[in-house]
Write an enzyme that holds these catalytic residues in place. Structure first.
Site: not given
Ligand code: F6R
Ligand code: MG
Ligand code: MG
Length: 379
Positions: A11, A18, A52, A90, A103, A229, A232, A242-243, A287
């Site tokens: 992402d 997102h 995303d 974003y 690498g 964090y 994600k 198959q096979s 989300d």
């Molecule tokens: C991102 C995800 C979303 C974000 C949420 C808060 O892939 O899982 O659920 O965690 O939209 O996002 P921020 O912290 O960027 O505002």
């Molecule tokens: Mg994602």
């Molecule tokens: Mg994301």
């Protein structure tokens, strides 16, 4: 002549929230990969997306961990991240955790699922791409595919599958990888793999050495790499069908059941896995709910074949398995479960336990409250 199928995904910025990459980002990654095909770093490729996340699905002869292939993917994702910055998208560049490529993209943010294999006469493959969940989202579906005769009837009625598979399980925190011989070690296997907070399937192998790897899963946890964090770990699994391997229908069947998975909203909630098309993968309810897209394609020598009329490098159109009406039933059920789960609001077990949340600010909350009230912990 063995080939390697590598799916590298990240992402690197999206529109609005997102939700989805911008078409200019897809164009940018395609341009870089096309250059890579011209200079023979890869022999073929196509791109896709779930929510995303941009996926680069590349075929090459460099083997697993090939630095020229990983470097190319890094360049492509960098280009898409520059587009994201220019357009003001974003979370631009979110999953690219390091500044310079060294690498291999492993440990640098993007997810990787790759396998080297000797292509059979006909080689059907499936990429399962998930968004808003973590690598262990595949624990239950893959266990059904490779170890449950009530799902994969081939385990019972096809002599080529009678012996079962070896599933490699990874302890995500320690990095230990344990191979389980199935079905003989099924109960030990289930005792571990059922703990989706700790264990992930890393690889599945056929016991027939001439067939080799059956499936691989991206296993990196971004928060373990960055120590906090940062985004994600939306996973991808690549499977051969198959096979001598499970049939496409046996691989897809488990996704009719909306498995509960962690990683929804802020990486901190539990929700049902919602099977959908790539085009239908915009996560719009809290989300989510967590999505899974299944793409099917053939590998012929060093070329990818989809359902395009004039196969041109980079322009393949895979079969989008969950797009049709059949999986509407699972989507309907998933939404009912999603609404039910959301009714718990901030309460466990819709919210994950503190140690499994991606946003681990709760410890800070307790400290703040105690300080404001002048209370010493434990007193
Ligand atoms: C991102 C995800 C979303 C974000 C949420 C808060 O892939 O899982 O659920 O965690 O939209 O996002 P921020 O912290 O960027 O505002
Ligand atoms: Mg994602
Ligand atoms: Mg994301």
């Amino acid at each position: 002549m063995p080939v390697t199928l590598t799916d590298i995904k990240a992402d690197v910025g999206s529109v609005a929230g997102h939700v989805t990459p911008h078409p200019k980002q897809i164009k940018a990654v395609k341009e870089v990969l096309m250059e890579g095909a011209k200079s023979k770093r890869i022999s073929d490729f196509f791109t896709s997306r779930v929510g995303d996340d941009i996926h680069l699905i590349m075929l090459h002869k460099g083997g697993e961990g090939a630095s020229e292939v990983h470097g190319l993917a890094w360049e492509a994702l960098k280009a898409a991240s520059e587009v994201a910055k220019d357009l003001g998208l974003y979370a631009a560049g979110q999953d690219l955790l390091k500044d310079a490529f060294s690498g291999n993209v492993k440990g640098m943010g993007p997810g990787i699922a790759e396998m080297e294999f000797e292509p059979r006469k006909a080689e059907p493959m499936i990429a399962l791409m998930a968004d808003k969940t973590g690598p262990s989202a595949f624990n239950l579906p893959l266990s059904k595919i490779y170890a449950d005769p009530f799902t994969t009837s081939g385990l019972v009625i096809d002599p080529r599958l009678h012996e079962g598979f070896v599933i490699e399980v990874m302890d995500q925190k320690e990095g230990t990888v344990i191979p389980f011989d199935l079905p003989s070690e099924l109960h030990y296997y289930l005792a571990l793999i059922g703990d989706v907070t700790k264990y992930t399937i890393k690889r599945v192998r056929s016991k027939d050495k001439s067939l080799g790897t059956a499936a691989v899963v991206s296993t990196d946890k971004l928060s373990y790499i960055a120590g906090k964090y940062v985004g994600k770990d939306d996973p991808v699994a690549v499977l051969r069908a198959q096979s001598g391997f499970p049939a496409v229908g046996e691989i897809l069947q488990p996704f009719m059941f909306p498995t509960l998975v962690g990683g929804w909203m802020r990486g901190s909630h539990v929700g049902p896995l919602f099977p959908c098309s790539s085009d239908g993968s915009n996560p719009t309810f809290f989300d989510g709910p967590p999505r899974v897209v299944g793409l099917g394609f053939m590998v012929k020598g060093d070329a990818i074949v989809g359902i395009e009329e004039n196969p041109a490098v980079g322009e393949h159109k895979p079969v989008d398995y969950f797009a049709g009406e059949d999986f509407q039933y699972a989507r309907q059920r998933a939404m009912e479960i999603a609404v039910y789960m959301r009714q718990h609001g901030p309460f466990m077990f819709e919210r994950l336990p503190e140690e499994d949340m991606e946003y681990t600010t709760l410890k800070g909350v307790l400290e703040k409250v105690l300080k404001n009230k002048g209370i010493t912990q434990g007193k």
